[in-house]
Design an enzyme around this catalytic site. Structure first.
Site, PDB file in Angstrom:
ATOM      1  N   SER A  89     -37.421  28.876 -30.590  1.00 56.79           N
ATOM      2  CA  SER A  89     -37.164  30.124 -29.842  1.00 56.79           C
ATOM      3  C   SER A  89     -36.247  31.114 -30.538  1.00 56.79           C
ATOM      4  O   SER A  89     -36.004  32.190 -29.989  1.00 56.79           O
ATOM      5  CB  SER A  89     -36.568  29.824 -28.445  1.00 56.79           C
ATOM      6  OG  SER A  89     -37.600  29.428 -27.568  1.00 56.79           O
ATOM      7  N   ASP A 138     -38.790  24.964 -45.713  1.00 61.18           N
ATOM      8  CA  ASP A 138     -40.023  25.275 -44.990  1.00 61.18           C
ATOM      9  C   ASP A 138     -40.533  23.992 -44.329  1.00 61.18           C
ATOM     10  O   ASP A 138     -40.831  23.013 -45.015  1.00 61.18           O
ATOM     11  CB  ASP A 138     -41.050  25.796 -46.023  1.00 61.18           C
ATOM     12  CG  ASP A 138     -42.389  26.092 -45.383  1.00 61.18           C
ATOM     13  OD1 ASP A 138     -43.223  26.733 -46.055  1.00 61.18           O
ATOM     14  OD2 ASP A 138     -42.611  25.668 -44.231  1.00 61.18           O
ATOM     15  N   ILE A 139     -40.613  23.999 -43.029  1.00 61.45           N
ATOM     16  CA  ILE A 139     -40.957  22.767 -42.299  1.00 61.45           C
ATOM     17  C   ILE A 139     -42.356  22.268 -42.673  1.00 61.45           C
ATOM     18  O   ILE A 139     -42.627  21.068 -42.599  1.00 61.45           O
ATOM     19  CB  ILE A 139     -40.823  22.991 -40.773  1.00 61.45           C
ATOM     20  CG1 ILE A 139     -40.643  21.652 -40.052  1.00 61.45           C
ATOM     21  CG2 ILE A 139     -42.013  23.774 -40.210  1.00 61.45           C
ATOM     22  CD1 ILE A 139     -40.197  21.773 -38.612  1.00 61.45           C
ATOM     23  N   TYR A 157     -39.196  34.670 -30.052  1.00 60.43           N
ATOM     24  CA  TYR A 157     -38.795  34.551 -28.636  1.00 60.43           C
ATOM     25  C   TYR A 157     -37.373  35.038 -28.388  1.00 60.43           C
ATOM     26  O   TYR A 157     -36.867  34.975 -27.279  1.00 60.43           O
ATOM     27  CB  TYR A 157     -39.001  33.121 -28.143  1.00 60.43           C
ATOM     28  CG  TYR A 157     -40.437  32.802 -27.738  1.00 60.43           C
ATOM     29  CD1 TYR A 157     -41.453  33.762 -27.913  1.00 60.43           C
ATOM     30  CD2 TYR A 157     -40.783  31.587 -27.192  1.00 60.43           C
ATOM     31  CE1 TYR A 157     -42.760  33.482 -27.557  1.00 60.43           C
ATOM     32  CE2 TYR A 157     -42.104  31.292 -26.823  1.00 60.43           C
ATOM     33  CZ  TYR A 157     -43.083  32.273 -27.009  1.00 60.43           C
ATOM     34  OH  TYR A 157     -44.389  32.004 -26.645  1.00 60.43           O
ATOM     35  N   GLY A 163     -44.987  33.318 -37.116  1.00 61.47           N
ATOM     36  CA  GLY A 163     -43.799  32.485 -37.386  1.00 61.47           C
ATOM     37  C   GLY A 163     -44.161  31.078 -37.827  1.00 61.47           C
ATOM     38  O   GLY A 163     -45.141  30.851 -38.553  1.00 61.47           O
ATOM     39  N   VAL A 164     -43.369  30.126 -37.337  1.00 65.19           N
ATOM     40  CA  VAL A 164     -43.577  28.751 -37.785  1.00 65.19           C
ATOM     41  C   VAL A 164     -44.927  28.226 -37.261  1.00 65.19           C
ATOM     42  O   VAL A 164     -45.597  27.434 -37.923  1.00 65.19           O
ATOM     43  CB  VAL A 164     -42.391  27.849 -37.344  1.00 65.19           C
ATOM     44  CG1 VAL A 164     -42.357  27.597 -35.857  1.00 65.19           C
ATOM     45  CG2 VAL A 164     -42.372  26.549 -38.118  1.00 65.19           C
ATOM     46  N   ASP A 165     -45.338  28.705 -36.088  1.00 66.29           N
ATOM     47  CA  ASP A 165     -46.642  28.321 -35.500  1.00 66.29           C
ATOM     48  C   ASP A 165     -47.770  28.687 -36.473  1.00 66.29           C
ATOM     49  O   ASP A 165     -48.633  27.863 -36.830  1.00 66.29           O
ATOM     50  CB  ASP A 165     -46.806  29.101 -34.186  1.00 66.29           C
ATOM     51  CG  ASP A 165     -47.900  28.536 -33.302  1.00 66.29           C
ATOM     52  OD1 ASP A 165     -48.189  29.153 -32.256  1.00 66.29           O
ATOM     53  OD2 ASP A 165     -48.469  27.490 -33.652  1.00 66.29           O
ATOM     54  N   GLY A 206     -36.747  32.827 -33.114  1.00 65.06           N
ATOM     55  CA  GLY A 206     -37.477  33.883 -33.858  1.00 65.06           C
ATOM     56  C   GLY A 206     -38.056  34.897 -32.889  1.00 65.06           C
ATOM     57  O   GLY A 206     -37.323  35.587 -32.172  1.00 65.06           O
ATOM     58  N   ASN A 232     -46.839  28.643 -28.620  1.00 66.71           N
ATOM     59  CA  ASN A 232     -46.877  29.430 -27.374  1.00 66.71           C
ATOM     60  C   ASN A 232     -47.753  28.657 -26.392  1.00 66.71           C
ATOM     61  O   ASN A 232     -48.441  27.710 -26.796  1.00 66.71           O
ATOM     62  CB  ASN A 232     -47.409  30.840 -27.646  1.00 66.71           C
ATOM     63  CG  ASN A 232     -48.820  30.813 -28.212  1.00 66.71           C
ATOM     64  OD1 ASN A 232     -49.725  30.255 -27.580  1.00 66.71           O
ATOM     65  ND2 ASN A 232     -48.989  31.343 -29.406  1.00 66.71           N
TER      66      ASN A 232
HETATM   67  N1  APR Z   1     -40.286  26.483 -41.548  1.00 66.53           N
HETATM   68  C1  APR Z   1     -39.195  26.327 -40.736  1.00 66.53           C
HETATM   69  N2  APR Z   1     -38.788  27.270 -39.860  1.00 66.53           N
HETATM   70  C2  APR Z   1     -39.495  28.414 -39.812  1.00 66.53           C
HETATM   71  C3  APR Z   1     -40.638  28.645 -40.612  1.00 66.53           C
HETATM   72  C4  APR Z   1     -41.025  27.613 -41.510  1.00 66.53           C
HETATM   73  N3  APR Z   1     -42.101  27.736 -42.302  1.00 66.53           N
HETATM   74  N4  APR Z   1     -41.111  29.893 -40.318  1.00 66.53           N
HETATM   75  C5  APR Z   1     -40.277  30.415 -39.391  1.00 66.53           C
HETATM   76  N5  APR Z   1     -39.309  29.534 -39.088  1.00 66.53           N
HETATM   77  C6  APR Z   1     -38.195  29.667 -38.166  1.00 66.53           C
HETATM   78  C7  APR Z   1     -37.780  31.064 -37.822  1.00 66.53           C
HETATM   79  O1  APR Z   1     -36.944  31.587 -38.855  1.00 66.53           O
HETATM   80  C8  APR Z   1     -36.987  30.802 -36.545  1.00 66.53           C
HETATM   81  O2  APR Z   1     -35.660  30.440 -36.846  1.00 66.53           O
HETATM   82  O3  APR Z   1     -38.565  29.096 -36.935  1.00 66.53           O
HETATM   83  C9  APR Z   1     -37.711  29.599 -35.915  1.00 66.53           C
HETATM   84  C10 APR Z   1     -38.550  29.963 -34.698  1.00 66.53           C
HETATM   85  O4  APR Z   1     -39.158  31.216 -34.924  1.00 66.53           O
HETATM   86  P1  APR Z   1     -40.683  31.509 -34.432  1.00 66.53           P
HETATM   87  O5  APR Z   1     -41.620  30.853 -35.340  1.00 66.53           O
HETATM   88  O6  APR Z   1     -40.795  32.978 -34.273  1.00 66.53           O
HETATM   89  O7  APR Z   1     -40.809  30.777 -33.027  1.00 66.53           O
HETATM   90  P2  APR Z   1     -40.208  31.211 -31.614  1.00 66.53           P
HETATM   91  O8  APR Z   1     -39.023  32.082 -31.739  1.00 66.53           O
HETATM   92  O9  APR Z   1     -40.089  29.918 -30.876  1.00 66.53           O
HETATM   93  O10 APR Z   1     -41.370  32.091 -30.980  1.00 66.53           O
HETATM   94  C11 APR Z   1     -42.587  31.433 -30.678  1.00 66.53           C
HETATM   95  O11 APR Z   1     -43.833  33.027 -31.904  1.00 66.53           O
HETATM   96  O12 APR Z   1     -45.140  32.411 -33.666  1.00 66.53           O
HETATM   97  C12 APR Z   1     -45.166  32.729 -32.337  1.00 66.53           C
HETATM   98  O13 APR Z   1     -47.021  31.491 -31.482  1.00 66.53           O
HETATM   99  C13 APR Z   1     -45.602  31.550 -31.526  1.00 66.53           C
HETATM  100  O14 APR Z   1     -45.768  32.855 -29.564  1.00 66.53           O
HETATM  101  C14 APR Z   1     -44.986  31.871 -30.222  1.00 66.53           C
HETATM  102  C15 APR Z   1     -43.664  32.485 -30.605  1.00 66.53           C
END
Ligand code: APR
Length: 362
Positions: free
Chosen positions: A116, A9-10, A120, A31-33, A118, A23
Site C-alpha cells: 500500500s 526487486d521482489i 494506494y 507497480g509491484v503487481d 505506492g 488489487n
Molecule cells: N519489487 C519490490 N517492491 C516494489 C517493486 C518491485 N519490483 N515495484 C514497486 N515496489 C514497491 C513500491 O515502491 C511500493 O513501495 O511496492 C510498494 C507498493 O507499491 P504498489 O506496487 O504501487 O502497490 P500499492 O501501493 O499496494 O497499490 C496497489 O497498485 O499496482 C497497482 O494493481 C495494483 O491496484 C493495485 C495498487
C-alpha cells in the site's frame, strides 16, 4: 537471521513465496503487481481468474510460474483515506494473512513488498512500521517454525523510520562527527599522563577512582584503553577472598558462557532470547554447544539488545568477544543511541540500520 530488510526487486528474490500488492480483481495492474505478472507470465493471470478476486486485508495463493519462487501470495492493501477508515487494521491483516498462508504451505522463506505504500498512498513510515510490527509478532510466536521473512524495499531506502527517531539519530551522528573533527583538529589530549602524574601522590584507591573519571570521558585515546585494562585487572587483584575467584571466573568465562549466564540471570528461555535477538535456532544451538564459539560483532550486539543490557554491560559483552563500540562507526552510534534511549526493539533498530545502509543485527 529470521528477519531481513533488503533493497531490491521482489521479482528477483529467490525464496519460497513472494507477496504481491494486488488489487481486488487480482487481474494485474501497475507497480509491484505489474512487475510480478510480467515476470511470472500469462499462466499467473489465468490462475488468478479462478480465484474470484480478493477482499482488502485478505490473501490468496497461486503458483509462482516464471518467478524464482514456488508461490505468489496475492494480498490487497487498503487505499489510504486519511487513516480513520480502518486502514491500519486492513494493512496489518495483509501481513498476518499472508504469513499464515505461507506457514500453512510450509514455506521456509517469504518476501514482502511495502504493501500500500505506492499507488494506494499509504504514508511510507507508517506502512513500514506496521510491516515491522506484524512480521515481528508472527516470528516471535511460539509455534512459528523456522521461517525467514524478507521485507524488500524498492529503490529509495529513506523516510522509513519515524520522524522523531530519524531526527534523534541524525543529531547523534552530527554530534559525533563534530567531536571527531574537533579531536582531529586539536593535539591528542595529554592530560592522560598529566592526570596520572598529578594523581601519583594520592592513595591508590583515590588515584584509581579519579583516573577512571578522567578516562571515562576519553573513549578513544590510547591511554584510556590501557588504563582501563590495567584498572580492570588491578581492580580484580585488589578484591579479597571470594571476590578474586568471582573476578577470575568472569575473566575466564567465554562469550557463550557469559551469554548463557545472562539469559539465566534475566529469567529468559533460550528461545525467548534468540527470537528477540533476531537469531535463528541453528546459530543459537551452535553458540550454546561450542564454549569457544567466536560470534560476529552484530551477533553480540543482537544478544545485548535481546537481554536489554545497559551500555556498560553491552561493552563488557563486546569486549568478551574481542570487539568494542567505535565512536566513528555509524552503525555503533545508531545502536548506542537506541540503548541510551532504552529502545531495545531489534526490528526498529534494524529499520534504522537499513535506512543508513548499515549491516543489520541478528
Ligand atoms: N519489487 C519490490 N517492491 C516494489 C517493486 C518491485 N519490483 N515495484 C514497486 N515496489 C514497491 C513500491 O515502491 C511500493 O513501495 O511496492 C510498494 C507498493 O507499491 P504498489 O506496487 O504501487 O502497490 P500499492 O501501493 O499496494 O497499490 C496497489 O497498485 O499496482 C497497482 O494493481 C495494483 O491496484 C493495485 C495498487
Amino acid at each position: 537471521m529470521p528477519f531481513s530488510i533488503i533493497n531490491g526487486d521482489i521479482t528477483k528474490t529467490v525464496c519460497d513465496a513472494i507477496v504481491n500488492a494486488a488489487n481486488p480483481s487480482l487481474l494485474g495492474g501497475g507497480g509491484v503487481d505489474g512487475a510480478i505478472h510480467a515476470a511470472a507470465g500469462h499462466d499467473l493471470v489465468r490462475e488468478c481468474m479462478t480465484l474470484g478476486g480478493c477482499e482488502p486485508g485478505d490473501a490468496k495463493l497461486t503458483s509462482g510460474y516464471g518467478l524464482p519462487c514456488r508461490y505468489v501470495i496475492h494480498t490487497v492493501g487498503p487505499i489510504w483515506e486519511g487513516g480513520n477508515c480502518g486502514e491500519p487494521e486492513i494493512l496489518a491483516s495483509c501481513y498476518r494473512k499472508s504469513l499464515s498462508l505461507a506457514a500453512e504451505r510450509g514455506c521456509a522463506s517469504v518476501a514482502f513488498p511495502l504493501i500500500s505504500a505506492g499507488a494506494y498512498g499509504y504514508p511510507r513510515r507508517e506502512a513500514f512500521g506496521i510491516a515491522l510490527r506484524e512480521i515481528k509478532a508472527f516470528l516471535n510466536e511460539e509455534e512459528t517454525g523456522e521461517m525467514t521473512v524478507y521485507l524488500v524495499i524498492y529503490g529509495d531506502r529513506r523516510d522509513l523510520i519515524g520522524k522523531d527517531l530519524s531526527a534523534g539519530i541524525g543529531e547523534r551522528l552530527e554530534e559525533r562527527e563534530n567531536m571527531g573533527a574537533k579531536a582531529a583538529a586539536e593535539p591528542m589530549p595529554v592530560y592522560g599522563f598529566d592526570g596520572m602524574a598529578a594523581e601519583a601522590a594520592r592513595p591508590e584507591r583515590a588515584k584509581r577512582k579519579s583516573l577512571r573519571r578522567i578516562f571515562r570521558k576519553e573513549e578513544c585515546c590510547q591511554e584510556a584503553a590501557e588504563f582501563r585494562t590495567a584498572d580492570a585487572t588491578a581492580g580484580s587483584a585488589s578484591l579479597t577472598g571470594s571476590g578474586i575467584s568471582e573476578a577470575l571466573k568472569m575473566i575466564d568465562e567465554s562469550f557463550s558462557q557469559m551469554l548463557l549466564r545472562k539469559i539465566d540471570e534475566k529469567g529468559m528461555t533460550d528461545a525467548e532470547c534468540y527470537k528477540k535477538a533476531n537469531i535463528d535456532r541453528k546459530l543459537f544451538s551452535k553458540i550454546r554447544s561450542d564454549m569457544h564459539y567466536r560470534p560476529s560483532k552484530s551477533t553480540v550486539l543482537a544478544f545485548a539488545i535481546a537481554l536489554e543490557l545497559p551500555l556498560a554491560e553491552t561493552k563488557e559483552m563486546l569486549m568478551k568477544a574481542g570487539f568494542a563500540l567505535s565512536p566513528s562507526s555509524v552503525s555503533d552510534i545508531i545502536v548506542e543511541y537506541f540503548i541510551r534511549t532504552g529502545n531495545y526493539d531489534i526490528y526498529e533498530i534494524n529499520g534504522a540500520l537499513f535506512e543508513y545502509d548499515q549491516t543489520l543485527l541478528g
